[in-house]
Design a protein around this motif. Structure first.
Motif, mmCIF file in Angstrom:
data_model
loop_
_atom_site.group_PDB
_atom_site.id
_atom_site.type_symbol
_atom_site.label_atom_id
_atom_site.label_comp_id
_atom_site.label_asym_id
_atom_site.label_seq_id
_atom_site.Cartn_x
_atom_site.Cartn_y
_atom_site.Cartn_z
ATOM 1 N N ARG A 1 66.169 -37.552 30.936
ATOM 2 C CA ARG A 1 64.714 -37.560 30.726
ATOM 3 C C ARG A 1 64.214 -36.189 30.239
ATOM 4 N NH1 ARG A 1 61.718 -39.254 35.777
ATOM 5 N NH2 ARG A 1 63.346 -38.094 36.898
ATOM 6 N N HIS A 2 65.098 -35.424 29.627
ATOM 7 C CA HIS A 2 64.724 -34.106 29.100
ATOM 8 C C HIS A 2 63.529 -34.233 28.161
ATOM 9 C CE1 HIS A 2 65.578 -30.434 26.449
ATOM 10 N NE2 HIS A 2 65.118 -30.003 27.608
ATOM 11 N N THR B 1 62.892 -30.461 32.332
ATOM 12 C CA THR B 1 63.983 -31.375 32.637
ATOM 13 C C THR B 1 64.080 -31.613 34.138
ATOM 14 O OG1 THR B 1 66.332 -31.785 32.156
ATOM 15 C CG2 THR B 1 65.750 -29.577 32.856
ATOM 16 N N PRO B 2 64.534 -32.788 34.576
ATOM 17 C CA PRO B 2 64.701 -33.037 36.014
ATOM 18 C C PRO B 2 65.852 -32.209 36.576
ATOM 19 C CG PRO B 2 64.715 -35.098 34.741
ATOM 20 C CD PRO B 2 64.857 -33.985 33.771
ATOM 21 N N LEU B 3 65.795 -31.922 37.862
ATOM 22 C CA LEU B 3 66.910 -31.270 38.534
ATOM 23 C C LEU B 3 68.151 -32.145 38.403
ATOM 24 C CD1 LEU B 3 65.240 -30.087 41.866
ATOM 25 C CD2 LEU B 3 65.530 -28.782 39.761
ATOM 26 N N TYR B 4 69.304 -31.521 38.146
ATOM 27 C CA TYR B 4 70.529 -32.305 38.006
ATOM 28 C C TYR B 4 71.335 -32.348 39.295
ATOM 29 C CZ TYR B 4 72.658 -27.695 37.174
ATOM 30 O OH TYR B 4 73.053 -26.385 37.276
ATOM 31 N N TRP C 1 49.851 -28.908 26.093
ATOM 32 C CA TRP C 1 51.103 -29.285 25.442
ATOM 33 C C TRP C 1 51.198 -30.799 25.260
ATOM 34 C CZ3 TRP C 1 54.839 -25.984 28.981
ATOM 35 C CH2 TRP C 1 54.748 -24.640 28.590
ATOM 36 N N ARG C 2 51.776 -31.200 24.143
ATOM 37 C CA ARG C 2 52.117 -32.600 23.905
ATOM 38 C C ARG C 2 53.577 -32.801 24.292
ATOM 39 N NH1 ARG C 2 54.688 -35.202 19.848
ATOM 40 N NH2 ARG C 2 54.666 -33.354 18.496
ATOM 41 N N MET C 3 53.823 -33.772 25.151
ATOM 42 C CA MET C 3 55.165 -33.978 25.678
ATOM 43 C C MET C 3 55.884 -35.109 24.946
ATOM 44 S SD MET C 3 55.163 -31.655 27.976
ATOM 45 C CE MET C 3 54.111 -30.727 29.098
ATOM 46 N N GLN C 4 57.164 -34.866 24.656
ATOM 47 C CA GLN C 4 57.963 -35.879 23.965
ATOM 48 C C GLN C 4 59.390 -35.859 24.517
ATOM 49 O OE1 GLN C 4 57.664 -35.788 19.687
ATOM 50 N NE2 GLN C 4 59.636 -36.793 19.419
ATOM 51 N N ARG C 5 59.890 -37.016 24.895
ATOM 52 C CA ARG C 5 61.254 -37.107 25.401
ATOM 53 C C ARG C 5 62.250 -36.765 24.292
ATOM 54 N NH1 ARG C 5 61.285 -40.486 30.086
ATOM 55 N NH2 ARG C 5 59.628 -39.582 31.366
ATOM 56 N N GLU D 1 62.734 -22.997 29.784
ATOM 57 C CA GLU D 1 62.927 -24.376 30.219
ATOM 58 C C GLU D 1 62.698 -24.491 31.719
ATOM 59 O OE1 GLU D 1 65.208 -26.759 27.972
ATOM 60 O OE2 GLU D 1 66.140 -27.923 29.572
ATOM 61 N N LEU D 2 61.953 -25.504 32.092
ATOM 62 C CA LEU D 2 61.625 -25.756 33.489
ATOM 63 C C LEU D 2 62.541 -26.818 34.070
ATOM 64 C CD1 LEU D 2 59.698 -25.584 35.985
ATOM 65 C CD2 LEU D 2 58.313 -27.357 34.867
ATOM 66 N N ASP D 3 63.182 -26.498 35.192
ATOM 67 C CA ASP D 3 63.898 -27.491 35.991
ATOM 68 C C ASP D 3 62.971 -27.892 37.131
ATOM 69 O OD1 ASP D 3 66.243 -27.317 34.470
ATOM 70 O OD2 ASP D 3 66.967 -25.624 35.650
ATOM 71 N N THR D 4 62.632 -29.172 37.210
ATOM 72 C CA THR D 4 61.606 -29.610 38.154
ATOM 73 C C THR D 4 62.063 -30.787 38.997
ATOM 74 O OG1 THR D 4 59.311 -30.395 38.353
ATOM 75 C CG2 THR D 4 60.549 -31.119 36.409
ATOM 76 N N SER D 5 61.477 -30.886 40.185
ATOM 77 C CA SER D 5 61.779 -31.987 41.098
ATOM 78 C C SER D 5 60.954 -33.229 40.793
ATOM 79 C CB SER D 5 61.510 -31.547 42.541
ATOM 80 O OG SER D 5 60.159 -31.108 42.672
ATOM 81 N N ASP D 6 59.933 -33.111 39.964
ATOM 82 C CA ASP D 6 59.069 -34.246 39.637
ATOM 83 C C ASP D 6 58.660 -34.116 38.175
ATOM 84 O OD1 ASP D 6 57.022 -36.130 39.331
ATOM 85 O OD2 ASP D 6 56.355 -35.919 41.403
ATOM 86 N N LEU D 7 59.435 -34.757 37.302
ATOM 87 C CA LEU D 7 59.210 -34.616 35.868
ATOM 88 C C LEU D 7 57.829 -35.102 35.460
ATOM 89 C CD1 LEU D 7 60.485 -33.902 33.092
ATOM 90 C CD2 LEU D 7 61.150 -36.310 32.924
ATOM 91 N N GLU D 8 57.417 -36.244 35.959
ATOM 92 C CA GLU D 8 56.133 -36.809 35.545
ATOM 93 C C GLU D 8 54.977 -35.904 35.968
ATOM 94 O OE1 GLU D 8 56.049 -39.220 33.507
ATOM 95 O OE2 GLU D 8 58.199 -39.631 33.654
#
Length: 266
Positions: free
Chosen positions: A46-47, A61-64, A34-38, A15-22
């Motif tokens: 916004r996982h 997932t976005p950084l929490y 990859w096909r992305m689905q919320r 699982e990736l924790d990212t600063s910019d989900l989009e």
């Protein structure tokens, strides 16, 4: 890694924790297709789940919180996360979050090994992990980078019961006779401020071509495509937000590719 489904004691998810989900979802969709689905969970924020076809292969997932690093995380399947958390502490590690329930999907904890490398443990209920392993564009290998290999061997064999297969150049982790990961020493090629960490490697059909796609999409190659001593081809990349991941094709697959080409030419 020869497992085709999550196995207790082995890696089950990345699982990736990212600063910019989009931006991250666009990047990995381009690199791996990859096909992305919320996520459909009401509390998931916004996982996002990455799919190959209809099969779940990874999470983004976005950084929490602001201090959280942008990074790929490796999750290991356990039968009882509370018992596994106790083993972590007994072996000299630290549990920094959990164990906690995630709806009816499972129960997890986040831990640090004695050197500070973070990993997660997952007790499956409704969700077991990735639906496919070691296929192109899915999780295929996990590697620990550490400055104390002996301490790491003692810790992880105590917590997960892994076997250790050590050669003159590399140490591999195994379960049930199958190696699924390895450990590399953090020598001079690692800057002093880089902490010990786990690194997921995703299987690909062509390491050089995939690395080229990633670089053109904004990644930086930390390790250019390289053939390692036992014949696998690997590369290590840093995505545009700073998360590091590896790609690889096994020596056996490379040999099969060569035999296939020779057969077609013949």
């Amino acid at each position: 890694m020869e497992f085709d489904k999550p196995v207790v004691g082995g890696p089950c998810w990345a699982e990736l924790d990212t600063s910019d989900l989009e931006a991250s979802t666009r990047f990995y969709a381009e690199v791996f297709g990859w096909r992305m689905q919320r996520s459909s969970r009401p509390d998931s924020g916004r996982h996002t789940i990455a799919h190959l076809g209809d099969t779940e292969v990874a999470g983004i997932t976005p950084l929490y919180q602001g201090s959280q690093p942008v990074a790929w995380n490796v999750l290991f399947a356990v039968a009882d996360v509370d018992a596994a958390a106790n083993r972590v502490v007994e072996a000299g590690g630290t549990v920094i979050k959990g164990p906690l329930d995630v709806d009816d999907e499972g129960r997890f904890a986040v831990a640090l090994d004695p050197s500070g490398a973070a990993f997660q443990m997952w007790q499956a209920q409704g969700f077991s992990g990735a639906g496919v392993f070691n296929r192109p564009c899915s999780l295929g290998w996990v590697e620990l980078a550490t400055r104390n290999i002996k301490r790491a061997r003692d810790f992880y064999t105590s917590v997960f019961g892994w076997s250790v297969n050590a050669s003159e150049w590399y140490t591999q982790w195994g379960l049930h006779g199958e190696d699924f990961g390895g450990v590399t020493a953090m020598h001079d090629r690692f800057p002093a401020d880089v902490p010990p960490h786990w690194l997921p490697y995703f299987a690909v059909e062509d390491v050089d071509a995939t690395a080229d796609v990633a670089v053109r999409a904004g990644a930086k190659a930390l390790l250019e495509p390289t053939t390692v001593p036992e014949g696998a081809r690997v590369a290590v990349l840093r995505d545009p937000q700073g998360a590091i991941f590896g790609i690889y094709r096994s020596a056996q697959e490379i040999q099969e590719d060569q035999e296939r080409r020779e057969s077609q030419e013949g």
